[in-house]
Design a protein around this motif. Sequence first.
Motif, PDB file in Angstrom:
ATOM      1  N   ARG A 149       0.802  -1.174  -0.059  1.00 14.78           N
ATOM      2  CA  ARG A 149      -0.013   0.000  -0.031  1.00 14.78           C
ATOM      3  C   ARG A 149       0.849   1.323   0.253  1.00 14.78           C
ATOM      4  NH1 ARG A 149      -3.993  -1.749   4.768  1.00 14.78           N
ATOM      5  NH2 ARG A 149      -2.119  -2.254   5.385  1.00 14.78           N
ATOM      6  N   VAL A 150       0.286   2.456  -0.435  1.00 13.71           N
ATOM      7  CA  VAL A 150       1.101   3.622  -0.429  1.00 13.71           C
ATOM      8  C   VAL A 150       0.181   4.622   0.572  1.00 13.71           C
ATOM      9  CG1 VAL A 150       1.295   5.750  -1.758  1.00 13.71           C
ATOM     10  CG2 VAL A 150       1.499   3.377  -2.786  1.00 13.71           C
ATOM     11  N   THR A 151       1.136   5.211   1.288  1.00 15.83           N
ATOM     12  CA  THR A 151       0.492   6.173   2.319  1.00 15.83           C
ATOM     13  C   THR A 151       1.028   7.650   1.526  1.00 15.83           C
ATOM     14  OG1 THR A 151       0.628   4.797   4.147  1.00 15.83           O
ATOM     15  CG2 THR A 151       0.365   7.261   4.563  1.00 15.83           C
ATOM     16  N   TYR A 152      -0.113   8.344   1.521  1.00 18.63           N
ATOM     17  CA  TYR A 152       0.167   9.932   1.009  1.00 18.63           C
ATOM     18  C   TYR A 152      -0.870  10.892   1.345  1.00 18.63           C
ATOM     19  CZ  TYR A 152       0.308  13.664  -2.468  1.00 18.63           C
ATOM     20  OH  TYR A 152       0.495  15.020  -2.965  1.00 18.63           O
ATOM     21  N   ALA A 153      -0.670  12.002   1.870  1.00 22.10           N
ATOM     22  CA  ALA A 153      -1.372  12.971   2.307  1.00 22.10           C
ATOM     23  C   ALA A 153      -2.502  12.441   3.337  1.00 22.10           C
ATOM     24  CB  ALA A 153      -1.991  13.676   1.154  1.00 22.10           C
ATOM     25  N   GLY A 154      -2.293  11.697   4.053  1.00 24.77           N
ATOM     26  CA  GLY A 154      -3.120  11.214   5.192  1.00 24.77           C
ATOM     27  C   GLY A 154      -4.202   9.939   4.762  1.00 24.77           C
ATOM     28  N   ARG A 155      -3.623   9.699   3.488  1.00 26.17           N
ATOM     29  CA  ARG A 155      -4.677   8.645   2.798  1.00 26.17           C
ATOM     30  C   ARG A 155      -3.948   7.382   2.658  1.00 26.17           C
ATOM     31  NH1 ARG A 155      -9.764  10.727   1.215  1.00 26.17           N
ATOM     32  NH2 ARG A 155      -9.686  12.762   0.640  1.00 26.17           N
ATOM     33  N   THR A 156      -4.517   6.221   2.786  1.00 19.32           N
ATOM     34  CA  THR A 156      -3.994   5.089   2.427  1.00 19.32           C
ATOM     35  C   THR A 156      -4.520   4.359   1.155  1.00 19.32           C
ATOM     36  OG1 THR A 156      -3.565   4.434   4.711  1.00 19.32           O
ATOM     37  CG2 THR A 156      -3.458   2.562   3.024  1.00 19.32           C
ATOM     38  N   TYR A 157      -3.760   4.201   0.074  1.00 23.01           N
ATOM     39  CA  TYR A 157      -3.932   3.681  -1.176  1.00 23.01           C
ATOM     40  C   TYR A 157      -3.582   2.352  -1.132  1.00 23.01           C
ATOM     41  CZ  TYR A 157      -4.319   8.869  -2.507  1.00 23.01           C
ATOM     42  OH  TYR A 157      -4.649   9.954  -2.411  1.00 23.01           O
ATOM     43  N   ASP A 158      -4.602   1.596  -1.904  1.00 22.41           N
ATOM     44  CA  ASP A 158      -4.385   0.084  -2.456  1.00 22.41           C
ATOM     45  C   ASP A 158      -3.696   0.102  -3.693  1.00 22.41           C
ATOM     46  OD1 ASP A 158      -5.570  -1.055   0.160  1.00 22.41           O
ATOM     47  OD2 ASP A 158      -7.337  -0.683  -0.733  1.00 22.41           O
ATOM     48  N   ILE A 159      -2.705  -0.552  -3.813  1.00 27.84           N
ATOM     49  CA  ILE A 159      -1.964  -0.628  -5.186  1.00 27.84           C
ATOM     50  C   ILE A 159      -2.745  -1.584  -6.003  1.00 27.84           C
ATOM     51  CG2 ILE A 159       0.028  -1.384  -6.364  1.00 27.84           C
ATOM     52  CD1 ILE A 159       1.574  -0.078  -4.032  1.00 27.84           C
ATOM     53  N   PHE A 160      -3.064  -1.414  -7.303  1.00 23.42           N
ATOM     54  CA  PHE A 160      -3.855  -2.403  -8.314  1.00 23.42           C
ATOM     55  C   PHE A 160      -2.942  -2.493  -9.453  1.00 23.42           C
ATOM     56  CE2 PHE A 160      -6.029   1.691  -9.123  1.00 23.42           C
ATOM     57  CZ  PHE A 160      -5.880   1.651 -10.444  1.00 23.42           C
ATOM     58  N   PHE A 161      -1.919  -1.636  -9.609  1.00 20.37           N
ATOM     59  CA  PHE A 161      -1.025  -1.941 -11.101  1.00 20.37           C
ATOM     60  C   PHE A 161       0.421  -1.259 -10.698  1.00 20.37           C
ATOM     61  CE2 PHE A 161       0.317  -0.538 -15.068  1.00 20.37           C
ATOM     62  CZ  PHE A 161       0.254  -1.810 -15.920  1.00 20.37           C
ATOM     63  N   VAL A 162       1.499  -2.231 -11.147  1.00 26.74           N
ATOM     64  CA  VAL A 162       2.820  -1.700 -11.125  1.00 26.74           C
ATOM     65  C   VAL A 162       3.219  -1.688 -12.268  1.00 26.74           C
ATOM     66  CG1 VAL A 162       4.673  -1.899  -9.712  1.00 26.74           C
ATOM     67  CG2 VAL A 162       2.691  -1.990  -8.517  1.00 26.74           C
ATOM     68  N   LYS A 163       4.183  -0.836 -12.852  1.00 24.77           N
ATOM     69  CA  LYS A 163       4.714  -0.822 -13.902  1.00 24.77           C
ATOM     70  C   LYS A 163       6.227  -0.384 -13.982  1.00 24.77           C
ATOM     71  CE  LYS A 163       3.630   1.681 -17.589  1.00 24.77           C
ATOM     72  NZ  LYS A 163       2.732   2.189 -18.602  1.00 24.77           N
ATOM     73  N   GLU A 164       7.099  -1.118 -14.515  1.00 29.50           N
ATOM     74  CA  GLU A 164       8.477  -0.507 -14.726  1.00 29.50           C
ATOM     75  C   GLU A 164       8.581   0.384 -15.891  1.00 29.50           C
ATOM     76  OE1 GLU A 164      13.262  -1.760 -14.926  1.00 29.50           O
ATOM     77  OE2 GLU A 164      11.766  -2.972 -14.029  1.00 29.50           O
ATOM     78  N   ILE A 165       9.089   1.803 -15.666  1.00 31.93           N
ATOM     79  CA  ILE A 165       9.275   2.568 -16.866  1.00 31.93           C
ATOM     80  C   ILE A 165      10.824   2.497 -17.282  1.00 31.93           C
ATOM     81  CG2 ILE A 165       9.072   4.989 -17.388  1.00 31.93           C
ATOM     82  CD1 ILE A 165       6.560   3.712 -16.601  1.00 31.93           C
ATOM     83  N   GLY A 166      10.803   2.299 -18.521  1.00 27.68           N
ATOM     84  CA  GLY A 166      12.009   2.161 -19.291  1.00 27.68           C
ATOM     85  C   GLY A 166      12.857   1.024 -18.385  1.00 27.68           C
TER      86      GLY A 166
END
Length: 80
Positions: A48-65
Motif C-alpha cells: 500500500r501507499v500512504t500519501y497526504a493522510g490517505r492509504t492507497y491500495d495498489i492495483f497496478f505496478v509497471k517499470e518505466i524504461g
Amino acid sequence: ISLATVWAKVTPVSDGERMRYAEVSAQITTRFLIRWSNAMSEVTPKDRVTYAGRTYDIFFVKEIGRREGIEISAAARADK
C-alpha cells in the motif's frame, strides 16, 4: 512496516481512465511515479501507499524504461 519513504510525482487519474478501470466514485484513483531502486522494485499490489493522510491500495505496478522509474496506480476511499 514501512518499505521506504520516497519522493514521487503524484497525478490524479482522469475520469475517463477511471471509467476504463470500472471504478466507482467513492474512490480517489492516483498514479505515483517514483525512481527505480532495488527496494522499490519489490513493490506489488499486495503493498500500500500512504500519501497526504490517505492509504492507497495498489492495483497496478509497471517499470518505466530499464530501471528508470516505477509507475504505481492506486486507489483510496474518498470518504476518509
